[in-house]
Design a protein around this motif. Structure first.
Motif, PDB file in Angstrom:
ATOM      1  N   ASP A 174       5.327  63.046 104.714  1.00 58.56           N
ATOM      2  CA  ASP A 174       4.636  61.961 105.634  1.00 58.56           C
ATOM      3  C   ASP A 174       5.655  60.257 105.308  1.00 58.56           C
ATOM      4  O   ASP A 174       4.848  59.549 104.681  1.00 58.56           O
ATOM      5  N   SER A 175       5.913  60.176 106.518  1.00 54.20           N
ATOM      6  CA  SER A 175       6.920  58.587 106.256  1.00 54.20           C
ATOM      7  C   SER A 175       5.565  58.442 107.341  1.00 54.20           C
ATOM      8  O   SER A 175       5.045  58.815 108.239  1.00 54.20           O
ATOM      9  N   ILE A 176       5.735  56.983 107.582  1.00 53.91           N
ATOM     10  CA  ILE A 176       4.875  56.134 108.244  1.00 53.91           C
ATOM     11  C   ILE A 176       5.874  54.828 109.598  1.00 53.91           C
ATOM     12  O   ILE A 176       6.394  54.547 109.492  1.00 53.91           O
ATOM     13  N   VAL A 177       5.494  55.333 110.812  1.00 50.49           N
ATOM     14  CA  VAL A 177       6.391  54.742 111.913  1.00 50.49           C
ATOM     15  C   VAL A 177       5.379  53.407 112.851  1.00 50.49           C
ATOM     16  O   VAL A 177       4.568  53.439 112.561  1.00 50.49           O
ATOM     17  N   LEU A 178       6.078  52.597 112.649  1.00 52.10           N
ATOM     18  CA  LEU A 178       5.447  51.379 112.915  1.00 52.10           C
ATOM     19  C   LEU A 178       6.820  51.192 113.930  1.00 52.10           C
ATOM     20  O   LEU A 178       7.339  50.573 113.890  1.00 52.10           O
ATOM     21  N   HIS A 179       5.713  51.168 115.202  1.00 45.62           N
ATOM     22  CA  HIS A 179       6.684  50.372 116.180  1.00 45.62           C
ATOM     23  C   HIS A 179       6.508  48.888 116.600  1.00 45.62           C
ATOM     24  O   HIS A 179       5.004  48.051 116.835  1.00 45.62           O
ATOM     25  N   GLY A 180       7.708  48.423 116.885  1.00 46.54           N
ATOM     26  CA  GLY A 180       7.264  47.299 117.104  1.00 46.54           C
ATOM     27  C   GLY A 180       7.840  46.342 118.660  1.00 46.54           C
ATOM     28  O   GLY A 180       9.220  47.533 119.151  1.00 46.54           O
ATOM     29  N   GLU A 181       7.749  45.431 119.649  1.00 42.17           N
ATOM     30  CA  GLU A 181       8.552  45.108 120.264  1.00 42.17           C
ATOM     31  C   GLU A 181       7.923  43.510 120.147  1.00 42.17           C
ATOM     32  O   GLU A 181       7.920  42.777 119.906  1.00 42.17           O
ATOM     33  N   GLY A 182       9.411  42.704 121.608  1.00 44.58           N
ATOM     34  CA  GLY A 182       8.928  41.171 121.676  1.00 44.58           C
ATOM     35  C   GLY A 182      10.641  41.316 121.568  1.00 44.58           C
ATOM     36  O   GLY A 182      11.780  42.093 122.042  1.00 44.58           O
ATOM     37  N   SER A 183      10.622  39.731 121.230  1.00 43.93           N
ATOM     38  CA  SER A 183      11.458  39.216 120.879  1.00 43.93           C
ATOM     39  C   SER A 183      13.023  39.031 120.197  1.00 43.93           C
ATOM     40  O   SER A 183      13.110  39.887 119.698  1.00 43.93           O
ATOM     41  N   LEU A 191       3.811  38.900 114.579  1.00 48.48           N
ATOM     42  CA  LEU A 191       2.137  39.309 114.567  1.00 48.48           C
ATOM     43  C   LEU A 191       2.309  40.663 114.132  1.00 48.48           C
ATOM     44  O   LEU A 191       2.797  41.706 114.760  1.00 48.48           O
ATOM     45  N   PHE A 192       0.976  40.445 113.907  1.00 41.28           N
ATOM     46  CA  PHE A 192      -0.182  41.804 112.753  1.00 41.28           C
ATOM     47  C   PHE A 192      -1.643  41.816 113.238  1.00 41.28           C
ATOM     48  O   PHE A 192      -2.255  40.705 112.876  1.00 41.28           O
ATOM     49  N   TYR A 193      -1.884  43.167 113.492  1.00 40.27           N
ATOM     50  CA  TYR A 193      -2.998  42.882 113.753  1.00 40.27           C
ATOM     51  C   TYR A 193      -3.981  42.768 112.370  1.00 40.27           C
ATOM     52  O   TYR A 193      -3.303  43.592 111.194  1.00 40.27           O
ATOM     53  N   VAL A 223      10.835  51.880 110.700  1.00 43.47           N
ATOM     54  CA  VAL A 223      10.573  51.105 111.378  1.00 43.47           C
ATOM     55  C   VAL A 223      11.220  50.374 112.740  1.00 43.47           C
ATOM     56  O   VAL A 223      12.456  50.464 113.527  1.00 43.47           O
ATOM     57  N   ASN A 224      10.199  50.967 114.181  1.00 45.69           N
ATOM     58  CA  ASN A 224      10.914  50.659 115.455  1.00 45.69           C
ATOM     59  C   ASN A 224      10.995  49.758 115.952  1.00 45.69           C
ATOM     60  O   ASN A 224       9.959  48.833 116.332  1.00 45.69           O
ATOM     61  N   TYR A 225      11.826  48.799 116.657  1.00 43.60           N
ATOM     62  CA  TYR A 225      10.946  47.283 117.595  1.00 43.60           C
ATOM     63  C   TYR A 225      11.950  47.719 118.508  1.00 43.60           C
ATOM     64  O   TYR A 225      13.572  47.612 118.689  1.00 43.60           O
ATOM     65  N   ASN A 226      11.229  47.643 118.850  1.00 40.92           N
ATOM     66  CA  ASN A 226      12.257  47.485 120.443  1.00 40.92           C
ATOM     67  C   ASN A 226      12.258  45.741 121.449  1.00 40.92           C
ATOM     68  O   ASN A 226      11.356  45.214 121.504  1.00 40.92           O
ATOM     69  N   PRO A 227      13.766  45.223 122.031  1.00 37.05           N
ATOM     70  CA  PRO A 227      13.822  43.844 122.392  1.00 37.05           C
ATOM     71  C   PRO A 227      13.989  43.224 123.558  1.00 37.05           C
ATOM     72  O   PRO A 227      14.270  43.131 123.871  1.00 37.05           O
ATOM     73  N   THR A 228      12.212  43.312 124.169  1.00 34.54           N
ATOM     74  CA  THR A 228      11.914  43.355 125.496  1.00 34.54           C
ATOM     75  C   THR A 228      12.036  41.896 125.784  1.00 34.54           C
ATOM     76  O   THR A 228      11.597  42.029 126.718  1.00 34.54           O
ATOM     77  N   PHE A 274       2.960  45.787 115.964  1.00 30.47           N
ATOM     78  CA  PHE A 274       3.002  44.550 115.479  1.00 30.47           C
ATOM     79  C   PHE A 274       4.532  44.363 117.216  1.00 30.47           C
ATOM     80  O   PHE A 274       4.607  44.843 117.583  1.00 30.47           O
ATOM     81  N   ALA A 275       4.686  42.205 116.881  1.00 28.53           N
ATOM     82  CA  ALA A 275       5.231  41.845 117.798  1.00 28.53           C
ATOM     83  C   ALA A 275       6.295  41.216 117.532  1.00 28.53           C
ATOM     84  O   ALA A 275       5.475  40.448 116.312  1.00 28.53           O
TER      85      ALA A 275
END
Lengths: 305, 362
Positions: free
Chosen positions: B33-42, B307-309, B65-70, B86-87
């Motif tokens: 039961d892993s939890i994935v956080l998707h983020g993108e940005g800087s 940035l998080f909600y 944690v997945n982060y996409n540098p867009t 998150f961003a």
């Protein structure tokens, strides 16, 4: 497999692949509309590019459009003699006995058409630009500065002329392939007729080139379309500055390198994305027009030969 | 016949896909039961977030944690549309965007970065520059390296009579924002507000001596390859590529080279202008770190935000709390080379955010 079923099998993919171009056009047009409505003709005619965050900035594509046209024209002008000379060399000059060498030469040029363009770009930025900047451009400026095109003092090798030279290298194989194919299709009887008149080799080649003329024009147009659309290689050598390409030794911009540079953060600026998409639309139109014209000329040569 | 074959083929594909997806559920490489956080940005934050996403798993093996540098702009717009968890962004949300999301988001400065002014002038070391001279160079009004304005700051340097090649970013970039804001803050009469931004209309370009490079890498390459050029890049690139780095005049009139200590000094001196809560409006005070007061502070200092909600649909809330907590404790010990950890005071401010995050409707 029955005829009807076979038709049924191949029709949908064919329709889908031709519909993609139409869809592409519609989507680009849709996203361009806000920019066209806001800026109208200024989009094409204004040289200003002032992004503003939070409000519509001033965006005109004149400089990048001019850069695209200038670099693509330079590319075609330089690539044409290279490609034609290569055709003559492989088809007429290399002795018949050396056909292996000829095939090796031909496949080397063919490999060049398939290389990823970033390879050209890296080479252009690392080798070509500094080389031209240190040698040719200094000479052009010191000896030919009375010509307005060479009047500005070059600072680096990253200029609109370097972009043109790099593009020329990239499109030469395309033009070569188009011209070679139709050159080989010239019926043997014509060749023999020309030779029987006792032509020199130069006169003979001139006659043959005359017969391949539509293919040469087609090659030029297809090469032009490709040069105008090339992105990553140009972005690495053109200098990426909003500077009118009226002097070839200064950095400038092209539409595709502008899109490559600005797209990632375009969302920060209202309407900038739409302006960039309309730049893409213009590129698409240039590409379609030059390809259609090119293919039309090619058809003509096929029917003649 | 053909139809039968086609049908059989389709059936086979469907069956194997079902099998694969079942297998995928059973034998996922992560814990059950892993939890994935998707983020993108800087893209500036990318190497750091990438490193954190790997190292956080030694504490929380279930946290992916997945982060996409867009880019910061794309990250903010995805965050506002709520398509990411998150961003990452170099500037915080604008006042207007924050107002619309007021009370629903937290913004955390997580690392400090520096912009270095780099140059390629053979035989000149430790070049000293101030904002006035830099502004004149980027306006195209100082043309030669041995200009009086530069010589006055560097009386002992052997400056050549060569034209200055002025390199800037061609893509829109937070690095450019920091650089131009410094020029504006320190030399407002020479560098007006309208020339501040991620992608300003560079006056020097009209002289033909300006040249744009895409990304830090592009600027670095141009400066390295062209003698008598000047540019600005993230500190990490300047160090990695061994470029000459200029000393810049700070608010106290000292000439300071970029260093982790000088950056933390600037951050500490900027604390007073920051909001006192992660869910406050960061749009006004965040740039006080640029050209900050205080002895020894480096003027081209900046920070990047995550940035998080405040509310997440389910188990993500726990994951976000764990991630924020870890970044501001363990994570600050594992800052990638070229970035600078945030000072203690900011870490405790950021940790307030952990309490603010909960499950939607819960």
């Amino acid at each position: 497999m029955s005829e009807a079923r076979f038709k049924l099998l191949v029709a949908p993919p064919a329709i889908v692949s031709s519909a993609i171009l139409v869809l592409l056009f519609i989507v680009l047009l849709y996203y361009s509309l806000p920019a066209i409505r806001e800026y109208g003709l200024g989009l094409l005619a204004s040289p200003t590019w002032k992004p503003v965050e939070g409000a519509p900035g001033e965006y005109g594509l004149l400089i990048p459009l001019a850069g695209t046209l200038v670099s693509a024209v330079i590319a075609v002008l330089l690539a044409m003699p290279l490609a034609l000379a290569s055709v003559v060399f492989t088809e007429e000059i290399l002795p018949r006995g050396l056909h292996r060498w000829r095939e090796a030469f031909v496949s080397m040029i063919d490999v060049m058409t398939g290389l990823p363009t970033i390879v050209y770009g890296l080479w252009g930025a690392a080798v070509l630009a500094p080389l031209l900047g240190d040698t040719l451009y200094k000479w052009l400026h010191s000896s030919l500065s009375f010509i307005p095109l060479f009047s500005c003092q070059p600072t680096t090798g990253n200029t609109i002329l370097t972009a043109g030279v790099l593009l020329a290298i990239m499109i030469t194989p395309f033009i070569y392939a188009v011209v070679r194919e139709s050159y080989r299709q010239i019926p043997r009887t014509y060749k023999e007729a020309a030779l029987s008149l006792g032509t020199t080799r130069y006169e003979y080649v001139r006659i043959m080139m005359g017969m391949a003329k539509p293919a040469i024009l087609a090659g030029a147009l297809i090469g032009f379309g490709r040069a105008a659309g090339e992105t990553v290689a140009v972005a690495l050598v053109v200098g990426n500055t909003f500077n009118m390409p009226s002097c070839l030794l200064a950095p400038s911009y092209t539409v595709s390198s502008l899109i490559a540079n600005q797209f990632a953060n375009a969302q920060l600026y209202p309407l900038m994305l739409n302006v960039l998409v309309s730049g893409g639309l213009i590129l698409l139109l240039i590409g379609i027009a030059s390809n259609i014209l090119g293919i039309m000329y090619l058809r003509r040569v096929r029917y003649v030969a | 016949m053909v139809l039968k074959r086609l049908a059989a083929l389709l059936l086979l594909v469907a069956a194997s896909m079902a099998l694969l997806s079942y297998a995928g559920q059973r034998w996922r490489p992560e814990a059950p039961d892993s939890i994935v956080l998707h983020g993108e940005g800087s893209s500036f934050l990318y190497p750091q977030v990438q490193a954190w996403s790997e190292e956080v798993r030694s504490t929380y093996p279930w946290l992916v944690v997945n982060y996409n540098p867009t880019g910061s702009g794309a990250g903010q717009s995805a965050f506002i549309k709520r398509v990411v968890d998150f961003a990452g962004s170099d500037p915080p949300l604008t006042g207007e965007a924050w107002e619309r999301l007021r009370g629903k988001v937290v913004q955390l400065p997580v690392v400090i970065g520096m912009v270095a002014v780099v140059y390629n002038v053979p035989g000149v070391d430790g070049l000293r520059l101030n904002a006035e001279v830099l502004a004149l160079i980027y306006r195209g009004e100082i043309e030669y390296w041995d200009d009086d304005a530069i010589a006055r700051l560097n009386p002992t340097a052997n400056l050549p009579h060569e034209r200055i090649i002025v390199v800037h970013r061609s893509d829109s970039s937070g690095t450019t924002q920091v650089f131009t804001l410094y020029l504006h803050k320190a030399a407002p009469s020479l560098w007006p507000q309208e020339l501040v931004g991620k992608s300003p209309d560079w006056p020097v370009d009209y002289t033909g001596r300006g040249i744009g490079g895409k990304g830090n890498q592009g600027v670095t390459e141009l400066v390295k390859r062209n003698p008598y050029s000047i540019g600005y890049v993230e500190y990490a690139y300047a160090v990695k590529e061994g470029l000459s780095i200029a000393l810049l005049e700070n608010r106290e009139g000292e000439y300071v080279a970029p260093s982790p200590e000088a950056a933390q000094e600037a951050a500490r001196n900027a604390l007073g202008s920051l909001p006192d809560s992660p869910d406050g409006d960061w749009s006004r005070g965040f740039d006080s770190v640029i050209y900050a007061p205080g002895r020894g502070s480096y003027p081209l200092t900046t920070w990047s935000f995550l940035l998080f909600y405040k509310e997440y649909p389910g188990p993500e809330a726990e994951a976000v709390r764990a991630f924020i907590g870890w970044i501001n404790t363990e994570g600050q010990k594992r800052v990638v080379e070229g970035y600078v950890p945030i000072p203690e005071e900011l870490r405790s401010l950021n940790l307030k955010a952990v309490e603010m995050i909960g499950v939607a409707g819960g």
